[in-house]
Enzyme design. Sequence first.
Site, PDB file in Angstrom:
ATOM      1  N   LEU A 134      -3.326 -71.858  -9.122  1.00 53.08           N
ATOM      2  CA  LEU A 134      -4.142 -72.156 -10.277  1.00 53.08           C
ATOM      3  C   LEU A 134      -4.812 -73.397 -10.308  1.00 53.08           C
ATOM      4  CD1 LEU A 134      -2.284 -70.135 -12.930  1.00 53.08           C
ATOM      5  CD2 LEU A 134      -4.460 -69.291 -12.095  1.00 53.08           C
ATOM      6  N   GLY A 151      -1.220 -78.249  -9.191  1.00 53.49           N
ATOM      7  CA  GLY A 151      -0.468 -79.649  -8.756  1.00 53.49           C
ATOM      8  C   GLY A 151      -0.716 -79.550  -7.059  1.00 53.49           C
ATOM      9  N   SER A 191      -8.567 -70.835  -3.920  1.00 48.13           N
ATOM     10  CA  SER A 191      -8.652 -70.015  -2.948  1.00 48.13           C
ATOM     11  C   SER A 191      -7.819 -68.738  -3.589  1.00 48.13           C
ATOM     12  CB  SER A 191      -7.894 -70.299  -1.676  1.00 48.13           C
ATOM     13  OG  SER A 191      -6.633 -70.980  -1.698  1.00 48.13           O
TER      14      SER A 191
HETATM   15  P1  ADP Z   1      -4.874 -78.621  -8.843  1.00 47.39           P
HETATM   16  O1  ADP Z   1      -5.203 -79.649  -7.753  1.00 47.39           O
HETATM   17  O2  ADP Z   1      -3.906 -77.587  -8.457  1.00 47.39           O
HETATM   18  O3  ADP Z   1      -5.967 -78.435  -9.567  1.00 47.39           O
HETATM   19  P2  ADP Z   1      -4.079 -81.283  -9.976  1.00 47.39           P
HETATM   20  O4  ADP Z   1      -3.055 -81.716  -8.888  1.00 47.39           O
HETATM   21  O5  ADP Z   1      -5.320 -81.755  -9.991  1.00 47.39           O
HETATM   22  O6  ADP Z   1      -4.048 -79.657  -9.741  1.00 47.39           O
HETATM   23  O7  ADP Z   1      -3.209 -81.155 -11.190  1.00 47.39           O
HETATM   24  C1  ADP Z   1      -1.996 -81.301 -11.554  1.00 47.39           C
HETATM   25  C2  ADP Z   1      -1.545 -82.212 -12.878  1.00 47.39           C
HETATM   26  O8  ADP Z   1      -0.158 -81.730 -13.313  1.00 47.39           O
HETATM   27  C3  ADP Z   1      -1.789 -83.643 -12.631  1.00 47.39           C
HETATM   28  O9  ADP Z   1      -2.227 -84.123 -13.787  1.00 47.39           O
HETATM   29  C4  ADP Z   1      -0.160 -83.992 -12.249  1.00 47.39           C
HETATM   30  O10 ADP Z   1      -0.020 -85.311 -12.614  1.00 47.39           O
HETATM   31  C5  ADP Z   1       0.529 -82.957 -13.172  1.00 47.39           C
HETATM   32  N1  ADP Z   1       1.592 -82.827 -12.774  1.00 47.39           N
HETATM   33  C6  ADP Z   1       2.953 -83.083 -13.379  1.00 47.39           C
HETATM   34  N2  ADP Z   1       4.177 -82.626 -12.916  1.00 47.39           N
HETATM   35  C7  ADP Z   1       3.472 -82.100 -11.716  1.00 47.39           C
HETATM   36  C8  ADP Z   1       4.268 -81.698 -10.574  1.00 47.39           C
HETATM   37  N3  ADP Z   1       5.660 -81.569 -10.752  1.00 47.39           N
HETATM   38  N4  ADP Z   1       3.681 -81.383  -9.388  1.00 47.39           N
HETATM   39  C9  ADP Z   1       2.286 -81.600  -9.274  1.00 47.39           C
HETATM   40  N5  ADP Z   1       1.633 -82.085 -10.375  1.00 47.39           N
HETATM   41  C10 ADP Z   1       2.083 -82.406 -11.640  1.00 47.39           C
END
Ligand code: ADP
Length: 207
Positions: free
Chosen positions: A39, A43, A112
């Site tokens: 989603l 992350g 995806s």
């Molecule tokens: P996506 O690429 O799936 O849309 P993002 O990486 O842009 O997601 O965003 C994920 C958010 O969740 C970021 O703000 C990140 O800092 C936060 N976050 C908190 N804990 C985690 C973790 N364990 N792994 C990945 N992201 C995390």
Amino acid sequence: MTTTATKSTNIHWHDGNITREERWKALKCIGCTLWFTGLSASGKSTIACALEQVLVQRGAPCYRLDGDNIRHGLNSNLGFSAEDRAENIRRIGEVAKLFADGGVITLTSFISPYLADRDKARAMHAKEDLRFFEVFVDTPIAVCEERDPKGLYKKARAGEIKGFTGIDDPYEAPKAPELVLRPDKHTVDECVQQCVAFLAKQGILRA
Ligand code: ADP
């Protein structure tokens, strides 16, 4: 409207003078694709960025293809309809395949959301004997929505974004992903270490 039909005629595949194996041996690497799916805000990008850094610091050639970044360039003419999402993933599958063939550990981070599109990307790699690993970033939607780093869920809930995955567009979870990450239970570093351990087990990296 985009079309994926082949329009070119009189085209012939031109083989190079070296094999993939010769190229990989010279570059001391094994090309492959790690296909992150999940989603929005699960992350994918955060983990892929951190993993890219760790791999490059270890001396492994690695390149990240990121959903939003690719939509700035190669896929800037695509929206979020089912058809455009399919074309988005088809192009990324093709680009990832080229990078993997070139000997790079290729990280793709795209929502995806549709099984069929991801399966096509997998099939493209299989057809060329290239390794493809689906990495399911399995963060529950409640956690994604709480994190919401770009404020997109808020906008989708307010009806300002239509067809948002998980809200009013489906996310079809992988049926047999090679790796499942749980960023709601593990830190970014732990998720990265799980990816590194996985790549070592697959023989892509030395343990
Ligand atoms: P996506 O690429 O799936 O849309 P993002 O990486 O842009 O997601 O965003 C994920 C958010 O969740 C970021 O703000 C990140 O800092 C936060 N976050 C908190 N804990 C985690 C973790 N364990 N792994 C990945 N992201 C995390």
